[in-house]
Design a protein around this motif. Structure first.
Motif, PDB file in Angstrom:
ATOM      1  N   GLU A  31       0.839  -1.191   0.000  1.00 17.31           N
ATOM      2  CA  GLU A  31       0.000   0.000   0.000  1.00 17.31           C
ATOM      3  C   GLU A  31       0.878   1.246   0.000  1.00 17.31           C
ATOM      4  O   GLU A  31       2.002   1.233   0.500  1.00 17.31           O
ATOM      5  CB  GLU A  31      -0.921  -0.004   1.215  1.00 17.31           C
ATOM      6  CG  GLU A  31      -1.944  -1.107   1.180  1.00 17.31           C
ATOM      7  CD  GLU A  31      -2.844  -1.127   2.405  1.00 17.31           C
ATOM      8  OE1 GLU A  31      -2.805  -0.168   3.212  1.00 17.31           O
ATOM      9  OE2 GLU A  31      -3.586  -2.111   2.544  1.00 17.31           O
ATOM     10  N   THR A  62      -2.860   0.510  -8.446  1.00 13.32           N
ATOM     11  CA  THR A  62      -4.314   0.379  -8.451  1.00 13.32           C
ATOM     12  C   THR A  62      -4.877   1.230  -7.329  1.00 13.32           C
ATOM     13  O   THR A  62      -4.313   1.305  -6.243  1.00 13.32           O
ATOM     14  CB  THR A  62      -4.757  -1.094  -8.265  1.00 13.32           C
ATOM     15  OG1 THR A  62      -4.186  -1.602  -7.069  1.00 13.32           O
ATOM     16  CG2 THR A  62      -4.321  -1.953  -9.429  1.00 13.32           C
ATOM     17  N   ARG A  63      -5.990   1.877  -7.642  1.00 13.81           N
ATOM     18  CA  ARG A  63      -6.660   2.736  -6.664  1.00 13.81           C
ATOM     19  C   ARG A  63      -8.076   2.222  -6.467  1.00 13.81           C
ATOM     20  O   ARG A  63      -8.769   1.934  -7.437  1.00 13.81           O
ATOM     21  CB  ARG A  63      -6.670   4.174  -7.145  1.00 13.81           C
ATOM     22  CG  ARG A  63      -5.287   4.787  -7.177  1.00 13.81           C
ATOM     23  CD  ARG A  63      -5.314   6.226  -7.701  1.00 13.81           C
ATOM     24  NE  ARG A  63      -4.007   6.826  -7.632  1.00 13.81           N
ATOM     25  CZ  ARG A  63      -3.074   6.740  -8.570  1.00 13.81           C
ATOM     26  NH1 ARG A  63      -3.324   6.063  -9.670  1.00 13.81           N
ATOM     27  NH2 ARG A  63      -1.901   7.331  -8.423  1.00 13.81           N
ATOM     28  N   GLU A  64      -8.479   2.128  -5.213  1.00 15.41           N
ATOM     29  CA  GLU A  64      -9.829   1.690  -4.887  1.00 15.41           C
ATOM     30  C   GLU A  64     -10.255   2.383  -3.602  1.00 15.41           C
ATOM     31  O   GLU A  64      -9.460   3.079  -2.969  1.00 15.41           O
ATOM     32  CB  GLU A  64      -9.878   0.169  -4.737  1.00 15.41           C
ATOM     33  CG  GLU A  64      -8.913  -0.375  -3.688  1.00 15.41           C
ATOM     34  CD  GLU A  64      -8.780  -1.881  -3.726  1.00 15.41           C
ATOM     35  OE1 GLU A  64      -9.074  -2.492  -2.684  1.00 15.41           O
ATOM     36  OE2 GLU A  64      -8.380  -2.423  -4.761  1.00 15.41           O
ATOM     37  N   MET A  65     -11.481   2.177  -3.243  1.00 15.29           N
ATOM     38  CA  MET A  65     -11.987   2.746  -1.996  1.00 15.29           C
ATOM     39  C   MET A  65     -12.095   1.629  -0.964  1.00 15.29           C
ATOM     40  O   MET A  65     -12.551   0.529  -1.263  1.00 15.29           O
ATOM     41  CB  MET A  65     -13.358   3.392  -2.210  1.00 15.29           C
ATOM     42  CG  MET A  65     -13.309   4.644  -3.077  1.00 15.29           C
ATOM     43  SD  MET A  65     -12.239   5.949  -2.454  1.00 15.29           S
ATOM     44  CE  MET A  65     -13.187   6.562  -1.093  1.00 15.29           C
ATOM     45  N   ASN A  66     -11.647   1.931   0.241  1.00 14.82           N
ATOM     46  CA  ASN A  66     -11.774   1.022   1.376  1.00 14.82           C
ATOM     47  C   ASN A  66     -12.717   1.723   2.350  1.00 14.82           C
ATOM     48  O   ASN A  66     -12.280   2.516   3.176  1.00 14.82           O
ATOM     49  CB  ASN A  66     -10.402   0.752   2.001  1.00 14.82           C
ATOM     50  CG  ASN A  66     -10.449  -0.237   3.132  1.00 14.82           C
ATOM     51  OD1 ASN A  66     -11.443  -0.902   3.334  1.00 14.82           O
ATOM     52  ND2 ASN A  66      -9.361  -0.315   3.886  1.00 14.82           N
ATOM     53  N   SER A  68     -14.717   4.605   3.177  1.00 19.07           N
ATOM     54  CA  SER A  68     -14.687   5.983   2.691  1.00 19.07           C
ATOM     55  C   SER A  68     -13.262   6.486   2.466  1.00 19.07           C
ATOM     56  O   SER A  68     -13.051   7.666   2.215  1.00 19.07           O
ATOM     57  CB  SER A  68     -15.421   6.897   3.676  1.00 19.07           C
ATOM     58  OG  SER A  68     -14.801   6.827   4.940  1.00 19.07           O
ATOM     59  N   PRO A  70      -9.566   6.270   0.397  1.00 19.46           N
ATOM     60  CA  PRO A  70      -8.910   5.770  -0.817  1.00 19.46           C
ATOM     61  C   PRO A  70      -7.740   4.847  -0.449  1.00 19.46           C
ATOM     62  O   PRO A  70      -7.062   5.067   0.555  1.00 19.46           O
ATOM     63  CB  PRO A  70      -8.405   7.042  -1.497  1.00 19.46           C
ATOM     64  CG  PRO A  70      -8.297   8.052  -0.416  1.00 19.46           C
ATOM     65  CD  PRO A  70      -9.318   7.676   0.628  1.00 19.46           C
ATOM     66  N   LEU A  71      -7.557   3.820  -1.234  1.00 21.05           N
ATOM     67  CA  LEU A  71      -6.491   2.855  -1.001  1.00 21.05           C
ATOM     68  C   LEU A  71      -5.721   2.682  -2.300  1.00 21.05           C
ATOM     69  O   LEU A  71      -6.293   2.315  -3.328  1.00 21.05           O
ATOM     70  CB  LEU A  71      -7.075   1.519  -0.544  1.00 21.05           C
ATOM     71  CG  LEU A  71      -6.100   0.414  -0.216  1.00 21.05           C
ATOM     72  CD1 LEU A  71      -5.222   0.806   0.975  1.00 21.05           C
ATOM     73  CD2 LEU A  71      -6.854  -0.870   0.095  1.00 21.05           C
ATOM     74  N   THR A  72      -4.432   2.985  -2.256  1.00 23.50           N
ATOM     75  CA  THR A  72      -3.572   2.847  -3.426  1.00 23.50           C
ATOM     76  C   THR A  72      -2.589   1.724  -3.168  1.00 23.50           C
ATOM     77  O   THR A  72      -1.908   1.719  -2.141  1.00 23.50           O
ATOM     78  CB  THR A  72      -2.808   4.160  -3.705  1.00 23.50           C
ATOM     79  OG1 THR A  72      -3.753   5.205  -3.913  1.00 23.50           O
ATOM     80  CG2 THR A  72      -1.913   4.043  -4.912  1.00 23.50           C
ATOM     81  N   ARG A  73      -2.541   0.778  -4.096  1.00 26.60           N
ATOM     82  CA  ARG A  73      -1.619  -0.352  -3.987  1.00 26.60           C
ATOM     83  C   ARG A  73      -0.680  -0.361  -5.175  1.00 26.60           C
ATOM     84  O   ARG A  73      -1.071  -0.065  -6.298  1.00 26.60           O
ATOM     85  CB  ARG A  73      -2.384  -1.671  -3.960  1.00 26.60           C
ATOM     86  CG  ARG A  73      -3.171  -1.841  -2.703  1.00 26.60           C
ATOM     87  CD  ARG A  73      -3.732  -3.219  -2.602  1.00 26.60           C
ATOM     88  NE  ARG A  73      -4.521  -3.265  -1.374  1.00 26.60           N
ATOM     89  CZ  ARG A  73      -5.506  -4.084  -1.164  1.00 26.60           C
ATOM     90  NH1 ARG A  73      -5.817  -4.959  -2.074  1.00 26.60           N
ATOM     91  NH2 ARG A  73      -6.163  -4.060  -0.029  1.00 26.60           N
TER      92      ARG A  73
END
Length: 99
Positions: A31, A62-66, A68, A70-73
């Protein structure tokens, strides 16, 4: 046979990018906040350097929501692994120029 003092990959010859690639080589995926904490980089600088590595196809982002948040891996790619291994081999030639 490669020249004893071939050019080092300028993308990996940066301290922060080299640190990121070293970390990803050992964990394969991490992350953004883990990379930020381990490298001591600012969020802005890390983001810029990750962009350069992504552009070279050395890693994926990759960016996603965890919930509320944001989570970037980031994950190292086979191209990134090969580039890192070549960089290390090239650097070893500098350290042992006759052998």
């Amino acid at each position: 046979m490669a020249a004893p003092f071939s050019d080092l990959d300028p993308l990996l010859h940066s301290q922060l990018r080299l640190a990121v690639m070293s970390l990803l080589l050992s964990v394969r995926e991490a992350e953004f906040n883990f990379l930020k904490e381990k490298t001591g980089a600012t969020a802005g600088n890390l983001s810029v350097q990750l962009g350069k590595l992504k552009e070279a196809n050395y890693l994926t982002v990759t960016r996603e929501m965890n919930g509320s948040y944001p989570l970037t891996r980031c994950a190292i790619t086979p191209v990134g692994v090969a580039a890192f291994e070549k960089y290390v081999a090239d650097l070893q030639r500098y350290l042992k120029p006759g052998g």
